[in-house]
Design a protein around this motif. Sequence first.
Motif, PDB file in Angstrom:
ATOM      1  N   GLY A   1      -3.029  10.728  -4.073  1.00 35.71           N
ATOM      2  CA  GLY A   1      -2.200   9.544  -3.888  1.00 35.71           C
ATOM      3  C   GLY A   1      -2.986   8.382  -3.323  1.00 35.71           C
ATOM      4  N   ILE A   2      -3.763   8.639  -2.265  1.00 33.99           N
ATOM      5  CA  ILE A   2      -4.564   7.577  -1.647  1.00 33.99           C
ATOM      6  C   ILE A   2      -5.706   7.160  -2.568  1.00 33.99           C
ATOM      7  CG2 ILE A   2      -6.010   7.011   0.341  1.00 33.99           C
ATOM      8  CD1 ILE A   2      -4.356   9.022   1.956  1.00 33.99           C
ATOM      9  N   LEU A   3      -6.350   8.142  -3.199  1.00 37.14           N
ATOM     10  CA  LEU A   3      -7.488   7.830  -4.083  1.00 37.14           C
ATOM     11  C   LEU A   3      -7.059   6.946  -5.248  1.00 37.14           C
ATOM     12  CD1 LEU A   3     -10.250  10.294  -5.154  1.00 37.14           C
ATOM     13  CD2 LEU A   3      -9.125   8.921  -6.892  1.00 37.14           C
ATOM     14  N   LEU A   4      -5.971   7.299  -5.908  1.00 35.36           N
ATOM     15  CA  LEU A   4      -5.531   6.514  -7.064  1.00 35.36           C
ATOM     16  C   LEU A   4      -5.041   5.133  -6.649  1.00 35.36           C
ATOM     17  CD1 LEU A   4      -3.700   9.305  -9.095  1.00 35.36           C
ATOM     18  CD2 LEU A   4      -5.944   8.314  -9.530  1.00 35.36           C
ATOM     19  N   ALA A   5      -4.501   5.010  -5.425  1.00 33.51           N
ATOM     20  CA  ALA A   5      -4.086   3.696  -4.949  1.00 33.51           C
ATOM     21  C   ALA A   5      -5.293   2.785  -4.761  1.00 33.51           C
ATOM     22  CB  ALA A   5      -3.316   3.837  -3.639  1.00 33.51           C
ATOM     23  N   PHE A   6      -6.351   3.270  -4.118  1.00 34.47           N
ATOM     24  CA  PHE A   6      -7.562   2.458  -3.932  1.00 34.47           C
ATOM     25  C   PHE A   6      -8.274   2.220  -5.262  1.00 34.47           C
ATOM     26  CE2 PHE A   6      -7.285   3.560   0.622  1.00 34.47           C
ATOM     27  CZ  PHE A   6      -7.536   2.303   1.157  1.00 34.47           C
ATOM     28  N   ARG A   7      -8.222   3.178  -6.149  1.00 37.64           N
ATOM     29  CA  ARG A   7      -8.840   2.975  -7.466  1.00 37.64           C
ATOM     30  C   ARG A   7      -8.135   1.853  -8.219  1.00 37.64           C
ATOM     31  NH1 ARG A   7     -11.736   5.121 -11.614  1.00 37.64           N
ATOM     32  NH2 ARG A   7     -10.789   4.981 -13.667  1.00 37.64           N
TER      33      ARG A   7
ATOM     34  N   MET B   1       0.835  -1.205   0.000  1.00 36.49           N
ATOM     35  CA  MET B   1       0.000   0.000   0.000  1.00 36.49           C
ATOM     36  C   MET B   1       0.869   1.254   0.000  1.00 36.49           C
ATOM     37  SD  MET B   1      -3.304  -0.538  -0.064  1.00 36.49           S
ATOM     38  CE  MET B   1      -3.872   1.013   0.576  1.00 36.49           C
ATOM     39  N   ALA B   2       1.969   1.214   0.746  1.00 37.39           N
ATOM     40  CA  ALA B   2       2.855   2.379   0.791  1.00 37.39           C
ATOM     41  C   ALA B   2       3.430   2.690  -0.580  1.00 37.39           C
ATOM     42  CB  ALA B   2       3.981   2.144   1.802  1.00 37.39           C
ATOM     43  N   ARG B   3       3.799   1.647  -1.336  1.00 33.98           N
ATOM     44  CA  ARG B   3       4.342   1.869  -2.684  1.00 33.98           C
ATOM     45  C   ARG B   3       3.264   2.394  -3.628  1.00 33.98           C
ATOM     46  NH1 ARG B   3       6.908  -3.155  -1.696  1.00 33.98           N
ATOM     47  NH2 ARG B   3       5.363  -4.199  -3.030  1.00 33.98           N
ATOM     48  N   LEU B   4       2.051   1.859  -3.504  1.00 28.43           N
ATOM     49  CA  LEU B   4       0.976   2.318  -4.381  1.00 28.43           C
ATOM     50  C   LEU B   4       0.656   3.797  -4.153  1.00 28.43           C
ATOM     51  CD1 LEU B   4      -1.646  -0.599  -4.352  1.00 28.43           C
ATOM     52  CD2 LEU B   4      -0.072   0.031  -6.177  1.00 28.43           C
ATOM     53  N   ILE B   5       0.737   4.237  -2.900  1.00 28.71           N
ATOM     54  CA  ILE B   5       0.384   5.620  -2.591  1.00 28.71           C
ATOM     55  C   ILE B   5       1.523   6.572  -2.927  1.00 28.71           C
ATOM     56  CG2 ILE B   5      -0.202   7.198  -0.697  1.00 28.71           C
ATOM     57  CD1 ILE B   5      -1.603   4.835   0.671  1.00 28.71           C
ATOM     58  N   ALA B   6       2.765   6.134  -2.743  1.00 34.65           N
ATOM     59  CA  ALA B   6       3.914   7.044  -2.830  1.00 34.65           C
ATOM     60  C   ALA B   6       4.044   7.679  -4.212  1.00 34.65           C
ATOM     61  CB  ALA B   6       5.192   6.298  -2.464  1.00 34.65           C
ATOM     62  N   LEU B   7       3.948   6.869  -5.278  1.00 37.39           N
ATOM     63  CA  LEU B   7       4.201   7.404  -6.617  1.00 37.39           C
ATOM     64  C   LEU B   7       3.202   8.485  -7.006  1.00 37.39           C
ATOM     65  CD1 LEU B   7       5.827   7.386  -9.195  1.00 37.39           C
ATOM     66  CD2 LEU B   7       4.404   5.492 -10.022  1.00 37.39           C
ATOM     67  N   PRO B   8       1.872   8.232  -6.961  1.00 40.69           N
ATOM     68  CA  PRO B   8       0.960   9.329  -7.336  1.00 40.69           C
ATOM     69  C   PRO B   8       1.009  10.499  -6.365  1.00 40.69           C
ATOM     70  CG  PRO B   8      -0.274   7.443  -6.487  1.00 40.69           C
ATOM     71  CD  PRO B   8       1.142   6.986  -6.671  1.00 40.69           C
ATOM     72  N   LEU B   9       1.297  10.235  -5.086  1.00 46.60           N
ATOM     73  CA  LEU B   9       1.345  11.326  -4.111  1.00 46.60           C
ATOM     74  C   LEU B   9       2.449  12.319  -4.455  1.00 46.60           C
ATOM     75  CD1 LEU B   9       1.100  10.888  -0.250  1.00 46.60           C
ATOM     76  CD2 LEU B   9       2.701  12.486  -1.254  1.00 46.60           C
TER      77      LEU B   9
ATOM     78  N   ILE C   1      -3.604  18.185  -1.599  1.00 46.67           N
ATOM     79  CA  ILE C   1      -4.063  17.633  -2.880  1.00 46.67           C
ATOM     80  C   ILE C   1      -3.266  16.386  -3.238  1.00 46.67           C
ATOM     81  CG2 ILE C   1      -4.258  18.113  -5.348  1.00 46.67           C
ATOM     82  CD1 ILE C   1      -4.744  21.025  -4.669  1.00 46.67           C
ATOM     83  N   GLY C   2      -1.947  16.430  -3.007  1.00 44.51           N
ATOM     84  CA  GLY C   2      -1.135  15.252  -3.286  1.00 44.51           C
ATOM     85  C   GLY C   2      -1.523  14.063  -2.425  1.00 44.51           C
ATOM     86  N   LEU C   3      -1.781  14.294  -1.128  1.00 46.86           N
ATOM     87  CA  LEU C   3      -2.217  13.218  -0.242  1.00 46.86           C
ATOM     88  C   LEU C   3      -3.542  12.636  -0.716  1.00 46.86           C
ATOM     89  CD1 LEU C   3      -1.938  11.631   2.444  1.00 46.86           C
ATOM     90  CD2 LEU C   3      -3.189  13.515   3.544  1.00 46.86           C
ATOM     91  N   MET C   4      -4.461  13.504  -1.061  1.00 43.71           N
ATOM     92  CA  MET C   4      -5.782  13.056  -1.505  1.00 43.71           C
ATOM     93  C   MET C   4      -5.690  12.190  -2.754  1.00 43.71           C
ATOM     94  SD  MET C   4      -9.116  13.481  -1.033  1.00 43.71           S
ATOM     95  CE  MET C   4     -10.636  13.353  -1.957  1.00 43.71           C
TER      96      MET C   4
END
Length: 405
Positions: A72-78, A8-16, A67-70
């Motif tokens: 990053g998490i949204l695209l990871a769950f998507r 999950m950390a890797r999925l969030i980090a890149l888009p964030l 905005i980056g936090l939002m």
Amino acid sequence: MKSIDRYMARLIALPLFATLIISAMLLVLDRIRRLFDFVATQGGPIGVVWRMLANLLPEYLGLGIPIGLMLGILLAFRRLATSSELDVMRGVGMSYGRLLRVPYMYAVGLALVNLAIVGYVQPIARYYYEGLRFELRTGALGASIKVGEFTHLGPRMTLRIEESRDKGRDLSGIFVHVDTPKNDWIGVTAEHGRFMATDDPNVIIFRLTNGILVHNRPEFKVPRVLQFSSHDLPIDLPKLENFRQRGGRNLEFTLPELARLGHAAGTTEQQRDSSRSEFHFRLAEVATMFLLPMLALALGVPPKRSSSALGVFLSIVMIVTYHKVNEYAQSFGELGRVDPALALWVPFAIFAGLVFWMYYTIAYVPGGQPIGALERVFSKAGKAIADRLPGRRRRRRAQEREQAA
């Protein structure tokens, strides 16, 4: 951290971080052209633009981090939802609360960083930015002499340069006009010139070569004319004003300073209201970051058998709209009509209630989809628009003719 947490950390980090960098670059590009125009108009060195941008960067980060936090998490769950990985995780008993563990690690860390930025770094950087603007206007940064234009060096001297070479070291086509305190004037033209420093920091020497000097006084019947091969003209540099102390605006106060000013006995009621409004505005903006993981989850998981990106669009609209509402509430609180705490925290409570409802719907209501109705409306609207496109209508008529045949 377990393997699922690292994943999950890797999925969030890149888009964030990608979103953070892109948003900061867009804000910089929006401002850089105006800064170049301002510096060029004031005749200052171009290098000061980068110093001004560096002092504006904390302000951009204060906007870009949420905005980056939002996103990053949204695209990871998507991504988890569209690849069916989320169904597998839910199937093995992982709740949404468990999946939000890593997003909240990011949220807490970035909220602390954002609190340091908006509470301490941004006010000081803003003061330095205003200081640079002041120094440009007063010439403290060494305003350049514009080629082909009349430049005023203080109230008594006017200078014009036809050509500049070697980064301003070699000047040619020179005209100088000086009014002295004795009510006389001096006019000089020269082929070449060069500025030279002296022991006095308030005086420089303008060494001129191959020119003519005209000196006139009221008692002179005819102006005196001197032709020279070399002449040193002393120039008194204008005295520079001192920039004000930090705190001319609420944007330049740190959070502890705003808290003290909001309850200081020696200030007016309007000053106390404005300080408290700025204080609560910054705290509300930081507190909102703790709601973003739940909002990102609710908007990032699309309905089954759907790949709609409506949630991404709505997330940006919601966070920008809430930011603008906060700015309006801050301005309203500064007027003293409403207590600043109520003006800022009532919109926060409404926004938090909406986020909690959206999270509860997707996490605890079977088949719940907080934006399902909007998904259906946008899907129908998209199909209706596509059916009315010229190419689509021709293909549909051709299919109908084939079926009739």
